[in-house]
Design an enzyme around this catalytic site. Structure first.
Site, PDB file in Angstrom:
ATOM      1  CE1 TYR A  69      34.818  40.552  39.377  1.00  0.00           C
ATOM      2  CE2 TYR A  69      33.880  42.638  38.650  1.00  0.00           C
ATOM      3  CZ  TYR A  69      34.266  41.783  39.669  1.00  0.00           C
ATOM      4  OH  TYR A  69      34.081  42.149  40.978  1.00  0.00           O
ATOM      5  CB  SER A  83      30.474  42.910  41.464  1.00  0.00           C
ATOM      6  OG  SER A  83      30.794  44.057  40.690  1.00  0.00           O
TER       7      SER A  83
END
Length: 258
Positions: free
Chosen positions: A156, A143
């Protein structure tokens, strides 16, 4: 540039987290590119339905229910293969958006287990099969959160930084082996489940993530990028590819229309 057809020895592609979103879209596109795709996810009904869809379209797919954080189950899964050509480590996800001061350690632990340990489990179990193919590819779907931080995302972000470092280090450690290591790092992608899962099913909070953004990335956009990278000639390694919608300049700067 033309897409390179997979060789007979490397036609099997394992895709984790294939029950929805980027994983399902990647499975469809790799199958259309000539791979025999093996779909893994915990939701057996979802991947079996997807396998039926892919097979009905004239391609080849098999479903295998698997929790990537269960090392014993992963090792058993790996025994089914002599060689494979591609491993797409897509299983992952985000939980919560609390600041560091109040974040739930259980959420942090679960994100790390899925995004990092799950990737480690599959990669370790299947790396000998990838080497044996003579033309293997490991894909880590990380990501843009693995390359920059933002408030409310530390758990995250930490997990995706871990996935990034895993890919980067693996590439160094296996140089000289016939295996490429590719990292694809998407930014804002609108799928049916990512934001809903992050906000524990709160549809209002999930909708705000994409509010005013005319065209966030789709699962198909990311799958197209993964398939393009995988199907480059064997000597071409796409080390790292970050992709964002045009409206997103960084993790924290997004153009939103009124």
């Amino acid at each position: 540039m033309a897409t390179a057809a997979p060789s007979a020895a490397s036609r099997i592609a394992v895709v984790t987290g294939a029950s929805s979103g980027i994983g399902a879209a990647t499975a469809r596109q790799l199958a259309a590119a000539g791979y025999r795709v093996v779909l893994t996810a915990r939701r057996k009904d979802r991947i079996e339905a997807l396998a039926e869809e892919i097979n009905a379209a004239g391609h080849q797919a098999t479903a295998y229910a698997l929790d990537v954080t269960d090392r014993a189950a992963v090792d058993e899964f790996a025994t089914a293969f002599r060689t494979i050509g591609v491993l797409v480590n897509n299983a992952g996800g985000a939980l919560g958006a609390d600041p560091v001061a109040t974040g739930d350690p259980a959420d942090w632990r679960q994100m790390y287990e899925t995004n990092v340990i799950g990737t480690l489990n599959l990669t370790q179990a299947l790396l000998p099969k990838l080497i044996a193919s003579g033309d293997g590819t490991v894909v880590v779907v990380s990501s843009t959160a693995g390359h920059g931080t933002y408030e409310g995302g530390a758990g995250y972000v930490a997990a995706k930084h871990g996935a990034h470092v895993l890919a980067e280090t693996l590439r160094l450690e296996i140089v000289g082996q016939p295996v490429r290591v590719i990292e694809i790092a998407p930014g804002m992608v609108k799928t049916d489940e990512f934001a809903l899962t992050r906000f524990d099913g709160d549809e209002e909070k999930a909708a705000k993530v994409y509010e005013g953004v005319a065209e966030p990335l789709t699962a198909d956009d990311v799958a197209d990028t993964i398939t393009w990278a995988v199907t480059r000639p064997a000597h071409v390694n796409v080390d790292l590819l970050l992709l964002r919608p045009r409206a997103q300049a960084s993790n924290t700067k997004v153009h939103r229309e009124a």
